[in-house]
Write a protein that holds these residues in place. Sequence first.
Motif, PDB file in Angstrom:
ATOM      1  N   ALA A  16       0.816  -1.175  -0.061  1.00  0.00           N
ATOM      2  CA  ALA A  16       0.110  -0.050  -0.072  1.00  0.00           C
ATOM      3  C   ALA A  16       0.822   1.243  -0.087  1.00  0.00           C
ATOM      4  CB  ALA A  16      -0.905   0.053   1.217  1.00  0.00           C
ATOM      5  N   ASP A  17       0.234   2.368  -0.697  1.00  0.00           N
ATOM      6  CA  ASP A  17       0.779   3.626  -0.634  1.00  0.00           C
ATOM      7  C   ASP A  17       0.773   4.263   0.852  1.00  0.00           C
ATOM      8  OD1 ASP A  17       1.716   6.437  -0.883  1.00  0.00           O
ATOM      9  OD2 ASP A  17       0.465   6.848  -2.662  1.00  0.00           O
ATOM     10  N   PRO A  18       1.724   4.414   1.502  1.00  0.00           N
ATOM     11  CA  PRO A  18       1.529   4.778   2.876  1.00  0.00           C
ATOM     12  C   PRO A  18       0.890   6.078   3.027  1.00  0.00           C
ATOM     13  CG  PRO A  18       3.815   5.342   2.298  1.00  0.00           C
ATOM     14  CD  PRO A  18       3.220   4.509   1.243  1.00  0.00           C
ATOM     15  N   ASP A  19       0.865   7.065   1.962  1.00  0.00           N
ATOM     16  CA  ASP A  19      -0.021   8.303   2.086  1.00  0.00           C
ATOM     17  C   ASP A  19      -1.426   8.068   1.345  1.00  0.00           C
ATOM     18  OD1 ASP A  19       2.295   9.470   3.256  1.00  0.00           O
ATOM     19  OD2 ASP A  19       3.210   9.788   1.176  1.00  0.00           O
ATOM     20  N   GLY A  20      -1.859   6.996   0.875  1.00  0.00           N
ATOM     21  CA  GLY A  20      -2.995   6.768   0.328  1.00  0.00           C
ATOM     22  C   GLY A  20      -4.278   6.357   1.015  1.00  0.00           C
ATOM     23  N   GLY A  21      -3.789   6.118   2.343  1.00  0.00           N
ATOM     24  CA  GLY A  21      -5.088   5.773   3.255  1.00  0.00           C
ATOM     25  C   GLY A  21      -5.578   4.322   3.098  1.00  0.00           C
ATOM     26  N   PHE A  22      -5.104   3.355   2.329  1.00  0.00           N
ATOM     27  CA  PHE A  22      -5.352   2.175   2.146  1.00  0.00           C
ATOM     28  C   PHE A  22      -5.338   1.123   3.408  1.00  0.00           C
ATOM     29  CE2 PHE A  22      -4.360  -2.218   0.677  1.00  0.00           C
ATOM     30  CZ  PHE A  22      -5.649  -2.522   0.376  1.00  0.00           C
ATOM     31  N   VAL A  23      -6.459   0.526   3.655  1.00  0.00           N
ATOM     32  CA  VAL A  23      -6.590   0.029   4.935  1.00  0.00           C
ATOM     33  C   VAL A  23      -6.177  -1.552   4.538  1.00  0.00           C
ATOM     34  CG1 VAL A  23      -7.919  -0.707   6.764  1.00  0.00           C
ATOM     35  CG2 VAL A  23      -8.066   1.436   5.985  1.00  0.00           C
ATOM     36  N   CYS A  24      -5.498  -2.375   5.162  1.00  0.00           N
ATOM     37  CA  CYS A  24      -5.081  -3.546   4.972  1.00  0.00           C
ATOM     38  C   CYS A  24      -4.927  -4.308   6.715  1.00  0.00           C
ATOM     39  CB  CYS A  24      -4.024  -3.936   4.128  1.00  0.00           C
ATOM     40  SG  CYS A  24      -3.712  -5.709   3.921  1.00  0.00           S
ATOM     41  N   ARG A  25      -5.969  -4.989   6.928  1.00  0.00           N
ATOM     42  CA  ARG A  25      -5.776  -5.743   8.246  1.00  0.00           C
ATOM     43  C   ARG A  25      -6.875  -6.690   8.503  1.00  0.00           C
ATOM     44  NH1 ARG A  25     -10.419  -4.383  10.862  1.00  0.00           N
ATOM     45  NH2 ARG A  25     -11.383  -2.254  10.317  1.00  0.00           N
ATOM     46  N   VAL A  26      -6.701  -7.557   9.314  1.00  0.00           N
ATOM     47  CA  VAL A  26      -7.538  -8.552   9.574  1.00  0.00           C
ATOM     48  C   VAL A  26      -8.810  -8.443  10.133  1.00  0.00           C
ATOM     49  CG1 VAL A  26      -7.768 -10.831  11.193  1.00  0.00           C
ATOM     50  CG2 VAL A  26      -5.556 -10.208  10.363  1.00  0.00           C
ATOM     51  N   ALA A  27     -10.172  -8.651   9.612  1.00  0.00           N
ATOM     52  CA  ALA A  27     -11.230  -8.267   9.916  1.00  0.00           C
ATOM     53  C   ALA A  27     -11.430  -8.660  11.446  1.00  0.00           C
ATOM     54  CB  ALA A  27     -12.472  -9.115   9.093  1.00  0.00           C
ATOM     55  N   VAL A  28     -12.178  -7.716  12.002  1.00  0.00           N
ATOM     56  CA  VAL A  28     -12.577  -7.836  13.556  1.00  0.00           C
ATOM     57  C   VAL A  28     -14.126  -8.681  13.531  1.00  0.00           C
ATOM     58  CG1 VAL A  28     -11.069  -5.951  14.220  1.00  0.00           C
ATOM     59  CG2 VAL A  28     -13.317  -5.532  13.903  1.00  0.00           C
ATOM     60  N   SER A  29     -14.145  -8.676  14.843  1.00  0.00           N
ATOM     61  CA  SER A  29     -15.830  -9.532  15.074  1.00  0.00           C
ATOM     62  C   SER A  29     -16.831  -8.470  14.473  1.00  0.00           C
ATOM     63  CB  SER A  29     -15.736  -9.602  16.527  1.00  0.00           C
ATOM     64  OG  SER A  29     -17.200 -10.242  16.813  1.00  0.00           O
ATOM     65  N   GLY A  30     -17.556  -9.033  13.566  1.00  0.00           N
ATOM     66  CA  GLY A  30     -18.692  -8.172  13.073  1.00  0.00           C
ATOM     67  C   GLY A  30     -18.489  -7.681  11.613  1.00  0.00           C
ATOM     68  N   GLU A  31     -17.150  -7.907  11.444  1.00  0.00           N
ATOM     69  CA  GLU A  31     -17.010  -7.370   9.889  1.00  0.00           C
ATOM     70  C   GLU A  31     -16.914  -8.354   9.216  1.00  0.00           C
ATOM     71  OE1 GLU A  31     -13.871  -3.441  10.680  1.00  0.00           O
ATOM     72  OE2 GLU A  31     -13.115  -5.348  10.748  1.00  0.00           O
ATOM     73  N   THR A  32     -17.238  -8.173   7.770  1.00  0.00           N
ATOM     74  CA  THR A  32     -17.201  -9.313   6.505  1.00  0.00           C
ATOM     75  C   THR A  32     -15.924  -9.227   5.998  1.00  0.00           C
ATOM     76  OG1 THR A  32     -19.552  -9.283   6.611  1.00  0.00           O
ATOM     77  CG2 THR A  32     -18.409 -10.174   4.734  1.00  0.00           C
ATOM     78  N   PRO A  33     -15.296 -10.269   6.202  1.00  0.00           N
ATOM     79  CA  PRO A  33     -13.564 -10.233   5.388  1.00  0.00           C
ATOM     80  C   PRO A  33     -14.024  -9.922   3.605  1.00  0.00           C
ATOM     81  CG  PRO A  33     -13.967 -12.106   6.772  1.00  0.00           C
ATOM     82  CD  PRO A  33     -15.257 -11.422   6.680  1.00  0.00           C
ATOM     83  N   THR A  34     -13.194  -9.004   3.286  1.00  0.00           N
ATOM     84  CA  THR A  34     -13.218  -8.753   1.855  1.00  0.00           C
ATOM     85  C   THR A  34     -12.185  -9.523   1.150  1.00  0.00           C
ATOM     86  OG1 THR A  34     -11.818  -7.167   2.080  1.00  0.00           O
ATOM     87  CG2 THR A  34     -14.202  -6.420   2.254  1.00  0.00           C
ATOM     88  N   VAL A  35     -11.171 -10.223   1.808  1.00  0.00           N
ATOM     89  CA  VAL A  35     -10.142 -11.072   1.371  1.00  0.00           C
ATOM     90  C   VAL A  35     -10.147 -12.127   2.064  1.00  0.00           C
ATOM     91  CG1 VAL A  35      -7.523 -11.300   1.333  1.00  0.00           C
ATOM     92  CG2 VAL A  35      -8.545  -9.115   0.916  1.00  0.00           C
TER      93      VAL A  35
END
Length: 325
Positions: free
Chosen positions: A260-279
Amino acid sequence: MNVVIFGGAGFVGLNIAEQLLARGHEVTLFDQAELPAEARCAFAPYGERLRVLRGDVTDRSAVDAAVGVACDAVVLGAAITAGAARDAAEPERILAVNLLAQVPILTAASKANVRRVINLSSAASYGASGRHYPLLEETTPCDPQSLYAITKFASERVVARLSDLWQADVISVRLSGVFGPHECAGGVRDTPSPQALIVDCARRGAPALLSEPGARDWVYAADVADAVGVLLDAAQPRHKLYNISSGVTFTAEAWGRAFADPDGGFVCRVAVSGETPTVTVHGLTRAPLSVQRMADEFGWRAKYGCEESAEHMRRWLHDHDRGGA
């Protein structure tokens, strides 16, 4: 050298073709699928050194025509990377493509006096054994579970048996989790790498929420291509089976953050409880593959780790006008 790649329109086949063409070889890509647009553009400068054939690997006459009489080497890369749903719905097709199609290909190669055949197998061959050993060597017992894993393991045994009987030069390679240029979801690939899904999220401006961190000894497709090139060029390889891996373990989550571009605001993390994974991270958690056999015999080591592959992927996407993070 004239090389025929079965399954050549798949992303691993395309990476192998790209490196072989860059080294001056002639390549024939045989696949039921059409060559992706970015691959047609990337390969255009190679002109007549590249031949593209549309066909089914279960069609014996088409296979014979593809191998012809001037072929020096064959790469067996055609496979349906099936998930559980396709295992249940299409077992006959999976067996036909992943295993039974090998016999007419090997027969055609034998008749044409092909110098060497490389069979692209998978770390999936280890199956459940991957949870019981700290390091997976080529001699580690295998316990494959899915139809993909079962057919890949069986493919290694079939080509080994026929190579002994026919005095043919056939090598199998077990690939760790592969990702990289030209990869996309869909078609015969039910289980795309999390890296490909992360890239897709970045291109769409969506957060990449992983189902799990995805720790594995991932291997970049360019390294796979390089290893296959080493084995194609080798005079007399000592073994019939080699592991191909980066040799280091990192998470898909860490790769996404490096990509990810550190200035682009892209979020990449493990989904937490209640979130639907996109990956979705596919496959069983397993031990890493030993790459000592390739290192000892050929001095081969992967060039791309987590950060290096992320940087290369950014540059590749930019150069091929597919967008980036």
